[in-house]
Motif scaffolding. Structure first.
Motif, PDB file in Angstrom:
ATOM      1  N   GLY A  86       0.805  -1.302   0.115  1.00 39.42           N
ATOM      2  CA  GLY A  86      -0.143  -0.016  -0.016  1.00 39.42           C
ATOM      3  C   GLY A  86       0.803   1.367  -0.250  1.00 39.42           C
ATOM      4  N   LEU A  87       2.071   1.160   0.153  1.00 42.91           N
ATOM      5  CA  LEU A  87       2.933   2.422   0.198  1.00 42.91           C
ATOM      6  C   LEU A  87       2.960   3.096  -0.928  1.00 42.91           C
ATOM      7  N   PHE A  88       3.222   2.624  -2.145  1.00 40.54           N
ATOM      8  CA  PHE A  88       3.372   3.471  -3.318  1.00 40.54           C
ATOM      9  C   PHE A  88       2.007   3.506  -3.894  1.00 40.54           C
ATOM     10  N   ASN A  89       1.169   2.575  -3.745  1.00 39.04           N
ATOM     11  CA  ASN A  89      -0.226   3.028  -4.354  1.00 39.04           C
ATOM     12  C   ASN A  89      -0.719   4.011  -3.744  1.00 39.04           C
ATOM     13  N   THR A  90      -0.667   4.476  -2.350  1.00 36.30           N
ATOM     14  CA  THR A  90      -1.006   5.705  -1.723  1.00 36.30           C
ATOM     15  C   THR A  90      -0.214   6.678  -2.004  1.00 36.30           C
ATOM     16  N   MET A  91       0.911   6.661  -2.489  1.00 37.43           N
ATOM     17  CA  MET A  91       1.830   7.752  -2.827  1.00 37.43           C
ATOM     18  C   MET A  91       1.200   8.353  -4.133  1.00 37.43           C
ATOM     19  N   PHE A  92       0.882   7.437  -5.138  1.00 38.04           N
ATOM     20  CA  PHE A  92       0.732   7.776  -6.578  1.00 38.04           C
ATOM     21  C   PHE A  92      -0.845   8.321  -6.558  1.00 38.04           C
ATOM     22  N   LYS A  93      -1.694   7.797  -5.668  1.00 34.48           N
ATOM     23  CA  LYS A  93      -2.998   8.381  -5.445  1.00 34.48           C
ATOM     24  C   LYS A  93      -3.035   9.731  -5.575  1.00 34.48           C
TER      25      LYS A  93
ATOM     26  N   ASP B 284      -0.222   5.169 -15.085  1.00 33.97           N
ATOM     27  CA  ASP B 284      -1.652   5.575 -14.986  1.00 33.97           C
ATOM     28  C   ASP B 284      -1.556   6.938 -14.456  1.00 33.97           C
ATOM     29  N   PHE B 285      -0.562   7.223 -13.817  1.00 35.41           N
ATOM     30  CA  PHE B 285      -0.881   8.758 -13.183  1.00 35.41           C
ATOM     31  C   PHE B 285      -0.705   9.829 -14.696  1.00 35.41           C
ATOM     32  N   LEU B 286       0.308   9.423 -15.432  1.00 32.01           N
ATOM     33  CA  LEU B 286       0.878  10.165 -16.728  1.00 32.01           C
ATOM     34  C   LEU B 286      -0.577  10.260 -17.744  1.00 32.01           C
ATOM     35  N   GLN B 287      -1.003   8.905 -17.453  1.00 33.66           N
ATOM     36  CA  GLN B 287      -2.212   8.958 -18.552  1.00 33.66           C
ATOM     37  C   GLN B 287      -3.582   9.928 -18.343  1.00 33.66           C
ATOM     38  N   THR B 288      -3.576   9.735 -16.880  1.00 33.71           N
ATOM     39  CA  THR B 288      -4.659  10.769 -16.492  1.00 33.71           C
ATOM     40  C   THR B 288      -4.133  12.338 -16.853  1.00 33.71           C
ATOM     41  N   LEU B 289      -2.950  12.668 -16.445  1.00 32.30           N
ATOM     42  CA  LEU B 289      -2.271  13.953 -16.358  1.00 32.30           C
ATOM     43  C   LEU B 289      -2.308  14.360 -17.938  1.00 32.30           C
TER      44      LEU B 289
ATOM     45  N   ARG C 270      12.358   9.054 -25.590  1.00 34.23           N
ATOM     46  CA  ARG C 270      13.001   8.571 -26.521  1.00 34.23           C
ATOM     47  C   ARG C 270      12.984   7.018 -26.632  1.00 34.23           C
ATOM     48  N   SER C 271      12.122   6.513 -25.983  1.00 39.84           N
ATOM     49  CA  SER C 271      11.921   4.804 -25.921  1.00 39.84           C
ATOM     50  C   SER C 271      10.685   4.325 -26.404  1.00 39.84           C
ATOM     51  N   ALA C 272       9.985   5.182 -27.226  1.00 39.01           N
ATOM     52  CA  ALA C 272       8.515   4.809 -27.626  1.00 39.01           C
ATOM     53  C   ALA C 272       8.701   3.556 -28.249  1.00 39.01           C
ATOM     54  N   VAL C 273       9.589   3.152 -29.162  1.00 35.92           N
ATOM     55  CA  VAL C 273       9.609   2.095 -29.823  1.00 35.92           C
ATOM     56  C   VAL C 273       9.959   1.035 -29.204  1.00 35.92           C
ATOM     57  N   ASN C 274      10.439   0.728 -28.114  1.00 35.91           N
ATOM     58  CA  ASN C 274      10.920  -0.236 -27.419  1.00 35.91           C
ATOM     59  C   ASN C 274      10.716  -0.622 -25.844  1.00 35.91           C
ATOM     60  N   ASP C 275       9.911   0.417 -25.514  1.00 36.93           N
ATOM     61  CA  ASP C 275       9.229   0.554 -24.224  1.00 36.93           C
ATOM     62  C   ASP C 275       7.742   0.631 -24.257  1.00 36.93           C
ATOM     63  N   ILE C 276       6.915  -0.748 -23.946  1.00 34.90           N
ATOM     64  CA  ILE C 276       5.576  -0.677 -24.381  1.00 34.90           C
ATOM     65  C   ILE C 276       4.581   0.215 -23.553  1.00 34.90           C
ATOM     66  N   LEU C 277       5.235   0.412 -22.436  1.00 31.81           N
ATOM     67  CA  LEU C 277       4.464   1.553 -21.636  1.00 31.81           C
ATOM     68  C   LEU C 277       4.435   2.925 -22.005  1.00 31.81           C
ATOM     69  N   VAL C 278       5.693   3.315 -22.637  1.00 33.21           N
ATOM     70  CA  VAL C 278       5.967   4.715 -23.142  1.00 33.21           C
ATOM     71  C   VAL C 278       5.294   4.595 -24.494  1.00 33.21           C
ATOM     72  N   GLN C 279       5.307   3.506 -25.221  1.00 38.14           N
ATOM     73  CA  GLN C 279       4.630   3.570 -26.403  1.00 38.14           C
ATOM     74  C   GLN C 279       3.240   3.479 -26.190  1.00 38.14           C
ATOM     75  N   ASP C 280       2.587   2.847 -25.290  1.00 41.13           N
ATOM     76  CA  ASP C 280       1.068   3.249 -25.060  1.00 41.13           C
ATOM     77  C   ASP C 280       0.700   4.400 -24.721  1.00 41.13           C
ATOM     78  N   LEU C 281       1.666   5.329 -23.947  1.00 44.80           N
ATOM     79  CA  LEU C 281       1.339   6.521 -23.589  1.00 44.80           C
ATOM     80  C   LEU C 281       1.299   7.625 -24.821  1.00 44.80           C
ATOM     81  N   VAL C 282       2.276   7.404 -25.591  1.00 45.93           N
ATOM     82  CA  VAL C 282       2.428   8.137 -26.953  1.00 45.93           C
ATOM     83  C   VAL C 282       1.082   7.960 -27.771  1.00 45.93           C
TER      84      VAL C 282
END
Length: 749
Positions: A216-223, A261-266, A300-312
């Motif tokens: 619950g530590l980081f979940n609460t931090m990112f909330k 998830d945070f960046l997606q909302t932002l 710079r890692s949108a082609v090989n990082d799946i999370l960065v790619q999804d965000l882009v």
């Protein structure tokens, strides 16, 4: 980075100090004054003076004091004995923090710093826990969190020691993340976050893993992190990014997903995010989402990082106005080349456009814009700005199969998106009720849009050149394969008495060649299927351009019987959707025969029900448009463009459209399949008397050639059933003629 985590001060949140008076006070205060005045009992004022001097970079009071008292006995003595009020304890904790910060980067005082940390953890744990309890003042709590952070930042050992003495996932600690104060520059939440970050920065893998495992530590931090200040968000994200790249800890993926998830909302939420909807879709010349554009270009890692790619992909879906700027400003190259990097770049590009809506938002807006501008807006989400005719031509003309395959996929994607737009605009039921555009507007738009698309995609002749080149390459491969087979036979004869080892090597080489040929054939088939799909899309989207092409597409039927069913289907569909009179079905080509002969051969050999159905429709269409030519000029009914010998067996189909009796599971038809198609066309169409008379004579001739005329007679009788609906005298006469062969006379009264 270490000092940045702990050096930020919130002194200005609480006190306003006269800088002139403060300077005079610092000049008059020394380490000797500190120890002397402590003995006199002026605890609060002397602690404040020491802290003020220690926070001044020009003062060296900490070093001076440690030379006098390396163990800091005077300070620790203040913590002994009776419990002091929180205001005094706060100052003591702040003083210790100043000392540790001052010597943390000084190797000569490393042992002193370690000693202070150990002494605090072993003897004063109660004093360190007390400020973190519920109900304590913000100043008191922050002083303790700052001290703990300074202790962690000494080295990995002190980080582990502090972690072992404090249960950070305890409810009272987790609750610190909820203590926000908009009036303070750095509130309790911020300092607790900095403490957690310090473990990730300075701890080893074991320390980091334990932090991740704290439930619950980081979940609460990112909330609700979107409510934090930019500096705090930057600290968290930069730390996670660096640790995520440098560590293989599985638990960090959880943190990365939380950040995602945070960046997606932002960035993607129109309600809570920092994005703005540009109604011009970026065609106005002004960039309304410049911050997001700069952020995307920094990834710079949108082609090989799946999370960065999804965000882009998600950001560009919400903000299509920056697609063109992103594609032209990023570091990715899209010019065809044989490299894994280029393939990854194209994969990202196609995913970006596949995520865009099928119908451009420009067509659903309430504001009417000039049609030329509307075309530009629709092009933004359907045709990538980096897609140019030279780029696509370079890809389809290359000898590299993987590059060619990728470009064909890319072209298919574009054409499919264009097809949705064209179909939408041409069907007024889709938009007429809620649109600001008239039917005339949309018709004009459709023409302008097609014109814009044709400037990007290759001409049909270029696509056909790719087909011909591939066919020639496959023919050469087959020829080389046949020559190789002959060479193998000769070699085998010559070395028949050679050793077994040589024979095994020969067979191994032959097997490898066969496997390579199979892979080549499969790839060639896939490429051909995609070329045909592209031609079908051209035909559907740009029919005028397609029909202006002088190429005889019926020649695609050459070798069709040996082609895979996917290739057969696309060729047949292409021809079925074309005007039958456009192509020379009955023209003899040297070494290839006629197109109709290939079609009829497929008619009697295919085992694919879907292919058989479309072949039947195509044959009937050809006959309908060339009936007189079939009967008079070629006499195909009697001679047969394909003569069905006794070895050719036509397996009856259950398809009702074929109208072939299913009572002959082993019968053969010693006549052209055109007979079946002509009978069906005769039965469903109104023909001139001269044509019917000619048909009657030809079918009678066919009957005379039959060893078993009953087969054809039964086909005729079934075709013209029920007999009471017959209006043609020629059809009646044919039925009478068939009765003579079957010995029946019950069809016509």
């Amino acid at each position: 980075m270490k000092r940045a985590v702990v050096e930020a001060s919130d002194v200005n949140d609480e006190n306003v100090v006269d800088p002139v008076a403060s300077k005079k006070k610092r000049e008059a205060f020394s380490a000797h004054d500190f120890t002397t005045r402590l003995k006199e009992g002026n605890i609060v004022s002397v602690l404040e003076d020491f802290i003020e001097n220690a926070r001044d970079n020009s003062s060296d009071i900490v070093t001076e004091y440690l030379k006098m008292s390396p163990e800091c006995n005077e300070v620790f003595k203040l913590m002994d004995g009776e419990k002091r009020p929180p205001s005094q304890m706060q100052l003591i904790l702040e003083l210790l923090e100043c000392i540790l910060l001052h010597i943390s980067d000084n190797t000569s005082y490393k042992s002193t710093a370690m000693s202070i940390v150990q002494r605090l953890l072993e003897n004063y744990k109660r004093q360190l826990n007390d400020p973190l309890g519920i109900g304590r003042s913000a100043k008191y709590t922050k002083s303790c969190l700052r001290l703990l952070t300074a202790m962690v930042m000494i080295d990995a050992n002190t980080a582990r020691d502090v972690q072992n003495h404090f249960d950070l996932h305890r409810e009272s600690f987790i609750s610190l993340l909820h203590r926000r104060d908009s009036r303070a520059q750095f509130d309790v939440r911020v300092w607790f976050i900095r403490l957690c970050i310090s473990f990730l920065i300075n701890g080893d893998d074991q320390v980091i893993q334990k932090m991740i495992d704290f439930k619950g530590l980081f979940n609460t931090m990112f909330k609700n992190i979107s409510k934090d200040k930019a500096s705090t968000i930057h600290l968290i994200l930069s730390t996670m990014k660096r640790k995520g790249q440098n560590s293989q800890l599985e638990g960090l993926n959880i943190i990365r997903e939380e950040i995602h998830d945070f960046l997606q909302t932002l960035t993607c939420s129109l309600r809570f995010g920092i994005n703005f909807f540009d109604r011009s879709l970026g065609t106005s010349g002004r960039i309304q989402n410049n911050i997001l554009l700069r952020f995307l270009l920094s990834l710079r890692s949108a082609v090989n990082d799946i999370l960065v790619q999804d965000l882009v992909i998600r950001i560009l879906k919400v903000c299509p106005d920056i697609i063109n700027k992103y594609l032209t400003g990023c570091d990715y190259t899209f010019n065809p080349r044989q490299s894994i990097k280029w393939s990854a770049n194209m994969n990202l590009l196609m995913k970006i456009y596949e995520s865009q809506p099928e119908i451009s938002p420009a067509l659903k807006m309430a504001d009417k814009v000039p049609l030329f501008k509307l075309v530009a807006m629709v092009m933004v989400t359907t045709v990538p700005v980096v897609a140019t005719r030279p780029m696509i031509l370079q890809g389809i003309r290359t000898d590299d199969s993987s590059v060619q395959n990728t470009i064909l996929d890319f072209l298919i994607m574009i054409l499919n998106k264009v097809k949705f737009i064209v179909k939408y605009t041409e069907n007024c039921e889709n938009w007429i009720q809620n649109s600001v555009y008239s039917q005339s507007d949309m018709k004009h738009f459709s023409g302008l849009y097609k014109e814009a698309v044709t400037k990007v995609i290759p001409e049909i002749s270029s696509i056909l050149a790719c087909w011909n080149k591939l066919s020639k390459k496959q023919s050469q491969t087959d020829k080389n394969g046949d020559d190789q087979d002959v060479d193998d036979v000769v070699m085998e004869t010559e070395v028949i008495d050679s050793s077994l080892e040589v024979g095994e090597q020969s067979h191994s080489t032959s097997a490898e060649n066969d496997e390579q040929k199979l892979k080549t054939d499969e790839y060639g088939t896939m490429i051909k299927s995609k070329i045909l799909r592209i031609l079908c899309l051209y035909q559907e989207i740009l029919p005028d351009s397609f029909y202006r092409c002088s190429h005889d597409f019926s020649r695609l039927l050459n070798g069709i019987t040996t082609a895979p069913s996917t290739v057969q289907f696309y060729v047949l569909q292409l021809l079925l959707d074309s005007p039958a009179g456009k192509y020379r079905w009955f023209k003899e080509v040297k070494g290839q025969g006629t197109s109709i002969s290939h079609l009829l051969h497929l008619f009697v050999t295919t085992q694919d029900a879907q292919v058989l159905k479309i072949v039947n429709n195509l044959v009937r269409k050809v006959i309908k448009n060339n009936l007189v030519l079939v009967i008079k000029s070629y006499n195909i009914l009697s001679m047969g463009d394909i003569s069905m010998e006794t070895t050719d067996v036509l397996t009856p189909t259950s398809d009702s459209e074929m109208n072939i009796p299913n009572v002959w599971p082993s019968e053969f038809f010693p006549f052209s399949p055109l007979v079946v198609a002509v009978l069906q066309e005769w039965n469903s169409s109104s023909l001139k008397d001269a044509v019917e008379d000619c048909l009657l004579d030809n079918i009678k001739d066919v009957l005379h050639y039959q060893l078993k005329p009953e087969t054809l007679c039964l086909l005729v009788q079934q075709t013209f059933t029920p007999t009471e609906n017959i209006t043609s005298n020629y059809q009646r006469e044919l039925l009478h003629y068939c009765d003579k062969f079957t010995g029946k006379n019950q069809h016509i009264k």
